[in-house]
Motif scaffolding. Sequence first.
Motif, PDB file in Angstrom:
ATOM      1  N   THR A 158     -10.124  -2.007  -6.007  1.00 24.32           N
ATOM      2  CA  THR A 158     -10.254  -2.247  -4.797  1.00 24.32           C
ATOM      3  C   THR A 158      -9.457  -3.168  -4.152  1.00 24.32           C
ATOM      4  OG1 THR A 158     -12.017  -3.808  -4.802  1.00 24.32           O
ATOM      5  CG2 THR A 158     -12.808  -1.724  -4.646  1.00 24.32           C
ATOM      6  N   ASN A 159      -9.280  -3.720  -3.024  1.00 28.74           N
ATOM      7  CA  ASN A 159      -8.203  -4.806  -2.732  1.00 28.74           C
ATOM      8  C   ASN A 159      -8.885  -6.240  -2.626  1.00 28.74           C
ATOM      9  OD1 ASN A 159      -9.954  -4.247  -0.499  1.00 28.74           O
ATOM     10  ND2 ASN A 159      -8.413  -4.068   1.115  1.00 28.74           N
ATOM     11  N   PRO A 185      -6.195  -7.586  -6.671  1.00 25.04           N
ATOM     12  CA  PRO A 185      -5.172  -6.851  -5.600  1.00 25.04           C
ATOM     13  C   PRO A 185      -3.831  -7.380  -5.825  1.00 25.04           C
ATOM     14  CG  PRO A 185      -6.415  -8.387  -4.657  1.00 25.04           C
ATOM     15  CD  PRO A 185      -7.011  -8.693  -6.050  1.00 25.04           C
ATOM     16  N   THR A 187      -0.566  -6.046  -4.632  1.00 23.24           N
ATOM     17  CA  THR A 187       0.116  -6.228  -3.596  1.00 23.24           C
ATOM     18  C   THR A 187      -1.132  -5.719  -2.407  1.00 23.24           C
ATOM     19  OG1 THR A 187       0.921  -3.891  -3.643  1.00 23.24           O
ATOM     20  CG2 THR A 187       2.385  -5.448  -5.003  1.00 23.24           C
ATOM     21  N   ASP A 188      -0.313  -5.635  -1.312  1.00 18.24           N
ATOM     22  CA  ASP A 188      -1.158  -5.326  -0.182  1.00 18.24           C
ATOM     23  C   ASP A 188      -1.747  -3.873  -0.529  1.00 18.24           C
ATOM     24  OD1 ASP A 188      -0.758  -7.564   1.146  1.00 18.24           O
ATOM     25  OD2 ASP A 188       0.848  -6.636   2.198  1.00 18.24           O
ATOM     26  N   ASN A 189      -0.937  -2.983  -1.060  1.00 12.80           N
ATOM     27  CA  ASN A 189      -1.380  -1.452  -1.205  1.00 12.80           C
ATOM     28  C   ASN A 189      -1.389  -0.957  -2.781  1.00 12.80           C
ATOM     29  OD1 ASN A 189       1.251  -1.626  -1.854  1.00 12.80           O
ATOM     30  ND2 ASN A 189       1.881   0.151  -0.636  1.00 12.80           N
ATOM     31  N   ALA A 191      -3.617  -2.255  -6.223  1.00 16.68           N
ATOM     32  CA  ALA A 191      -4.629  -2.870  -6.941  1.00 16.68           C
ATOM     33  C   ALA A 191      -4.944  -2.455  -8.235  1.00 16.68           C
ATOM     34  CB  ALA A 191      -6.093  -2.938  -6.098  1.00 16.68           C
ATOM     35  N   TRP A 228      -2.847   2.912  -6.132  1.00 19.78           N
ATOM     36  CA  TRP A 228      -1.685   2.613  -5.323  1.00 19.78           C
ATOM     37  C   TRP A 228      -1.676   3.484  -3.956  1.00 19.78           C
ATOM     38  CZ3 TRP A 228       3.779   4.895  -6.234  1.00 19.78           C
ATOM     39  CH2 TRP A 228       4.773   4.240  -5.069  1.00 19.78           C
ATOM     40  N   ASP A 229      -1.973   2.693  -2.829  1.00 16.55           N
ATOM     41  CA  ASP A 229      -1.562   3.554  -1.749  1.00 16.55           C
ATOM     42  C   ASP A 229      -0.229   3.893  -1.241  1.00 16.55           C
ATOM     43  OD1 ASP A 229      -4.411   3.886  -1.219  1.00 16.55           O
ATOM     44  OD2 ASP A 229      -4.497   1.997  -0.523  1.00 16.55           O
ATOM     45  N   ASP A 232       0.504   6.259   3.735  1.00 17.39           N
ATOM     46  CA  ASP A 232      -0.609   6.351   4.727  1.00 17.39           C
ATOM     47  C   ASP A 232      -1.142   7.775   4.152  1.00 17.39           C
ATOM     48  OD1 ASP A 232      -0.208   4.269   5.998  1.00 17.39           O
ATOM     49  OD2 ASP A 232       0.723   5.116   7.887  1.00 17.39           O
TER      50      ASP A 232
END
Length: 776
Positions: A158-159, A185, A187-189, A191, A228-229, A232
């Motif tokens: 999770t972030n 986390p 980076t922002d996207n 984890a 990794w997101d 979108d």
Amino acid sequence: MKQPNFKKKAIALAIALTTLSGAANSAELEVIEVTSQKRVENLQNIAVSVIALSGEDIANTGATDFETISDALPNVDISSAPGIKKISIRGLGSGTGNPAFEQSVGLYVDGVYASRVDLFQEPFLDIDRLEVLKGPQGVLLGKNSIAGALSINSVKPTNVLEGSISAGYEFENESYQTTGIINVPITDNLAGRLAVKYSSTGAYLDNGSIGNDATEAKATTIRGSLLWDASDDTQIYLKVETSDLDETGSPFQLEADRTPGSLPYIMDNTPPGSLGPAGGLAEAYYRGSIAGGEDYIMNGTSYTNEDTILDQQSESVTFQVTHNIGDHELVYLAGYAGFDKEALIDQDFSATDILTTDETRDYKQLSHELRIVSPKGETIDYIAGIYYLDREFNQLSNVYAFGPIEALRATSQANYNEESTSKSAFGQVTWNIADNFRASVGGRYSEEKKTGTKGELRSEFRSTDPITDPIKAATLAALFGPGTWEYTRSITEYSFDPSFNVQWNIDSDKMAYFSWTKASKAGGFDASEGLNQPENFIYKPEEAAGIEFGLKMDLLENSARLNITIFRTEFDDLQVSSWDPTTGVSGAFVTTNAGKAISQGIEVDALYAVTDSLTVGGNVAYLQSEYDEFFTGCATNAVEAAKLGCEIIDGVSQKNLSGYQTESAPKWTGSIFGEYFTTIGGMNAKTLVNAIYKSETVLDPSQDSHLIEDGYVKVNVNFTLSSEDDVWAVDLGVYNLTDEQPTTFGGQAPFVPGTYWKNLGRGREIKANVTYRFEE
């Protein structure tokens, strides 16, 4: 204040309906979401019988592996057998003596099918939940899940920066474990999550021959994962896991029937040699074992003359890409897994040097799945996909036989190699006929190809030198067949497994369903075939067709839950691997197709949040699981054979098991629990008490009364004290309070009719665990 988790448990005996008739209160049961049907769904809204346990639920049972969790699962039995674990649901599962067997109960870890339980030594490390699906699962899961499935879901990254470290100690057997988990986390996207566990399991049996206790195990597991997101619409998940297991000692002991007329009774009451040549090997084995200290009593002490040793390394990689195409979800799931195992086994379980085996096993599998999932709630919903699995299994065994008997002592080096591929296409379509009524139809078409090679090379005892003495070679050939041989066989099979169900939402809190499902399990090869009999090498596919009626209800403004399931499954050509003491001189595990078997019964689960502080619940299951049209070798014990009324068929004493209870299928299972939450001096305190019951259980197809285990009750008590913010927690638990040690697996011992080998389960355990958590 942190409130208790009421995401509850499908563990335990059904509460009387009158308990649920009281006034409603403000407490509510949490919605349980499951993913075993390829979607995220409310457990109460799917037309499948499922038990779902969270990681916390499993911790509360005190379970550390599949075998110890099975007590908490009604109509589920998981037990240790020589070289493999046996898994049964509703009385049906694969046998144990064939190392090439794939279980009839499918195991799935993060959606990836695991063809061998050995692939995952620490199944309960950092898991989100365990889902147990009962009945044939022929369409969406499909691969060899003919009797049901176990689905494990790991906690994903999770972030949030968080982690925990825990340490536990078990006082009765001096076991301990430590677990560390950290989520970062990156980076922002992106984890990452890392989980590491080390455990040391203390012995619970003594060894009277060599002094080493049994069984002791040390295991280390490391799991790393990334989420990794990528955009979108695209998410990528990668998980890598490795584990190392070292185990010494065997849980198996010997027991003898000493009633008048049995062979052990006769030998106990006659001088050596009185049985003449016919009793030579039996006397050497039995009297030699007694001379080595064996008392043939199930008393927590074994007398193996050589330590059983297991060394195993396993690894797995899971890679998943999820991409949204509008409202549709496209998923690609790839999985690699493998293990290398080395084992030294005292195969005769005794103080005599009769049979010792050292073996190596190497297994690798690679799978790919691509599926598309439509949005849920449209007039037509659907899931469709394709699946591919490639496997390779190799085993090399050295069996050292009859060390004390010069005329027979020899080494048989046996090899087994298998390569197989499986391809399938599957789909399920749901027609939402009305807001409260829907029907689904699905199917899976599969192709299975396997090639197996089996061979043997006989040589001098504990040597690779060929046997040159012609008299010895002729004696061994007369007893065991030719000593050098090899053959290869191939099979190709096709199957189609359809399913149909209808679902009626009576209102927003009550749902009824009916389902019909057909499932199949591919045929294969008997890796234990050791007599150069190619005609006995191949066994046929197994098929099952099941019907199920279910009723799922949330009651009293969601403070109570009641689920009822009625089921019947018919199995054709049931694959059975069991010990046949009539095969060869010492007996052998033989894989056959058991004609037919029928499993039917009723299961009831209930749960009630009495208040915000008190939750009670339970379950009860009645099971009638019987063979039909199945003949097996009669009990070798003459006393038992006379009771069973065996008959001579093709020159062999056999028993018709039609109408007899299948193994690992107690007629009654159930449990009850109560959980109470309160605060003490600003700290949270939770007490959980549960009782588990299993009725009489058959352990072996022979129906020998010495291999039928009495029913038992186990009581567990767990107390947890934690800080208000849940940063730290201390757990104290007593599991199996009354120190029950039922036999969980057993069979007829070789050489001496009327003796048995059995696996005695662990007794009472007292555990303490301390956990520290942090979160940014």
